[in-house]
Scaffold this active site. Structure first.
Site, PDB file in Angstrom:
ATOM      1  N   LYS A  59      -8.246  35.071  31.880  1.00  0.00           N
ATOM      2  CA  LYS A  59      -9.095  34.186  32.677  1.00  0.00           C
ATOM      3  C   LYS A  59      -8.180  33.175  33.365  1.00  0.00           C
ATOM      4  CE  LYS A  59     -13.165  31.181  32.063  1.00  0.00           C
ATOM      5  NZ  LYS A  59     -14.126  30.618  31.070  1.00  0.00           N
ATOM      6  N   SER A 119     -19.035  31.343  32.141  1.00  0.00           N
ATOM      7  CA  SER A 119     -18.067  31.223  33.209  1.00  0.00           C
ATOM      8  C   SER A 119     -16.986  32.312  33.226  1.00  0.00           C
ATOM      9  CB  SER A 119     -17.378  29.864  33.120  1.00  0.00           C
ATOM     10  OG  SER A 119     -16.603  29.768  31.952  1.00  0.00           O
ATOM     11  N   SER A 126     -19.665  30.674  27.397  1.00  0.00           N
ATOM     12  CA  SER A 126     -18.939  31.301  28.512  1.00  0.00           C
ATOM     13  C   SER A 126     -18.162  32.573  28.177  1.00  0.00           C
ATOM     14  CB  SER A 126     -17.979  30.293  29.144  1.00  0.00           C
ATOM     15  OG  SER A 126     -18.672  29.417  29.983  1.00  0.00           O
TER      16      SER A 126
END
Lengths: 461, 95
Positions: free
Chosen positions: A52, A127, A151
């Site tokens: 990420k 997210s 997330s």
């Protein structure tokens, strides 16, 4: 090469990656070959993964999904990045995400929304939406994510993959761009619980460089996967199955719970009395911490710097931040500033910290009688891009089942358990503090008896 | 719950965050909804509850006050847009 080619072929339509690191990947692949030949390989040597874009990665752009960091090349590695590199993984690239991890749909990214591999036009969750979409579409074998209010688990659920958030403090936050420091935890997004166990085992462990790192040995996770779950008691919160839960989603989760019964687990209804306070408490605590954490972005030492000329330092800060941050990040900074400001601190921030205690105590009380808690990960399957962007509160309510574990610091995971309208549904498992091994064991045993985790989005076979 | 535009301007000033005139209505509307939503917290009696700051109630670990990092300022300043003689440049603040 296989994965780099898949990224080239499919990522124009998915938008799961912000940066690809082809040259580095090929060099790491050669190094992995050499390591395997020399007999010093680990379980993860040669495994192609993505990080990420919240994890600082040495000499690689680390944007956190924001215009603010669009020009930022990290001068160091996050602990998660260096630990996985030491184990020999191959880094394919950095994945798209909601800006500064603030979002539940990946729509707040400066780099645009990510598509759900199961249905174009639908969100992958957020997210960690890019990581989830990339794993679901098999553009990488696994990816890292972070989970402040859901997330990792929410996008894992919406894309039909497995994701785990460990106990607060298990994984070092060093080099992981901070959103809400008392809630943030990193974890893997993978196809199976077994893969999650292998990655998480390497990611965990005490780190001198994170002052909130849990000073305990890293848990042993892979070994316990094979243990049967016969005799385990699983608490099912009745108020997770309320009006807010989509009926078809609920049916898929109930079927999964019945599967656990077949495997010898006992189900026990429980009530988490204060869980309805979790979303409001979170939307005070998290923005408060974010407003403080994001004050470091001034546009001077690194990051976005306004083009507009000004000879006033205050105005210079305000412009750098006003132009560098997107709308949702601004709302969270302002919410945080509001709840921490003179006259409102006690009514909001202190009250939210007290509500956090009540929510946490409910979980601790429940775990006196049950080994795990299980329920839905999300109220509905994936929704359409643009459907919830007008009302922030509707978007926040997506995380109603996941936020509690963050507030209480508990390990929790999501595993695929069915489909509604060709969109995946997630089952959430929540464990007592430090019991990641038990979560992964239950998830692995379920995956031995079912095949939801093996399903592939048809467009990506 | 409706926040006034002046209240938002005060917050922007405290947060050193510019909100453009074209964004202001949207910020007022959405922030009002958020504050209205978190107001639910007032419905619960917490007079006997200790606030919780850390999920595992761990104390903040402190480290010895010793230098552990090497000087890499040139490397770090490569990310800044205006640097001279090892210093970051900002608009003039003293006449």
């Amino acid at each position: 090469m296989h994965f780099l080619e898949r990224i080239k072929r499919y990522d124009d339509s998915l938008n799961a990656f912000i940066t690809t690191t082809d040259a580095q990947a090929l060099a790491q692949a050669d190094a992995a070959d050499a390591r395997i030949a020399s007999g010093t390989a680990t379980r993860l040597t040669g495994i192609p993964i993505a990080h990420k874009d919240i994890f600082c990665t040495n000499d690689v752009k680390t944007s956190c999904g924001s215009r603010m960091l669009d020009n930022f090349v990290s001068p160091y590695d996050a602990t998660v990045v260096s630990k996985l590199a030491d184990a020999g993984v191959i880094l394919l690239g950095k994945t798209n995400m909601d800006e500064f991890a603030m979002g539940s749909s990946n729509e707040t990214s400066f780099y645009g929304a990510v598509q759900n591999p199961w249905k174009p036009g639908f969100v992958p969750g957020g997210s960690s939406g890019g990581s989830a979409a990339a794993v679901a579409a098999r553009l990488c074998a696994a990816a890292t994510g972070t989970d402040t209010g859901g997330s990792i688990r929410q996008p894992a659920a919406l894309t039909g993959i497995t994701g785990i958030k460990p106990t607060y403090g298990r994984v070092s936050r060093y080099g992981m761009i901070a959103f809400a420091s008392s809630l943030d935890q990193a974890g893997p997004l993978t196809q199976t619980a077994e893969d999650s166990a292998m990655l998480l085992e390497v990611m965990c462990g005490f780190d001198e460089r994170d002052s909130t790192s849990l000073n305990e040995p890293a848990p042993v996770l892979v070994e316990s996967l094979q243990k049967p779950i016969r005799g385990m008691t699983i608490g099912v919160p009745d108020n997770f199955f309320d009006d807010g839960l989509d009926a078809d989603n609920a049916a898929a989760v109930r079927t999964a719970l019945a599967e656990f019964e077949k495997l010898g687990a006992k189900l026990k209804p429980i009530t988490l009395r204060h869980i309805e306070l979790s979303v409001p408490a979170y939307y005070v605590v998290a923005p408060a911490e974010a407003s403080s954490n994001l004050s470091r972005f001034d546009g001077i030492r690194f990051g976005y710097r306004t083009e507009a000329p000004t000879d006033d330092l205050r105005e210079f800060y305000m412009r750098n931040r006003g132009e560098g941050f997107g709308a949702e990040v601004k709302r969270r900074i302002l919410t945080g500033t509001y709840v921490l400001s003179a006259g409102y601190f006690d009514a909001y921030y202190l009250q939210a910290q007290k509500a956090r205690r009540l929510i946490s105590d409910d979980f601790l009380e429940a775990f006196e009688d049950v080994d795990l808690i299980a329920g839905p990960t999300t109220p509905t399957p994936a929704f359409e891009i643009g459907q919830k962007t007008d009302d922030p509160v509707q978007m926040y309510l997506n995380d109603i089942y996941t936020i509690g574990a963050n507030l209480a610091g508990l390990p929790a995971m999501s595993i695929p358990c069915g489909f509604v309208n060709e969109l995946p549904v997630g089952l959430q498992l929540i464990g007592p503090h430090r019991k990641e091994d038990r979560l992964l064991q239950a998830a692995h045993q379920y995956q031995q008896a079912t095949d939801w985790h093996l399903k592939l989005p048809p467009a990506f076979i | 719950m409706s926040l006034k535009p002046e209240a938002i301007e005060k917050l922007c000033d405290l947060a050193r965050l510019e909100v453009g005139a074209d964004e202001l209505d949207d910020v007022v509307d959405k922030l009002s909804r958020i504050v209205g939503f978190v107001d639910q917290l007032q419905s619960v009696d917490t007079s006997a509850v200790e606030p919780m700051a850390h999920p595992l109630s761990q104390p903040q670990r402190l480290r010895a006050d010793v230098v552990t990092e090497a000087d890499q300022h040139e490397r770090f300043q490569a990310n800044a847009q205006h640097v001279m003689d090892g210093l970051y440049l900002v608009p003039k603040v003293i006449e």
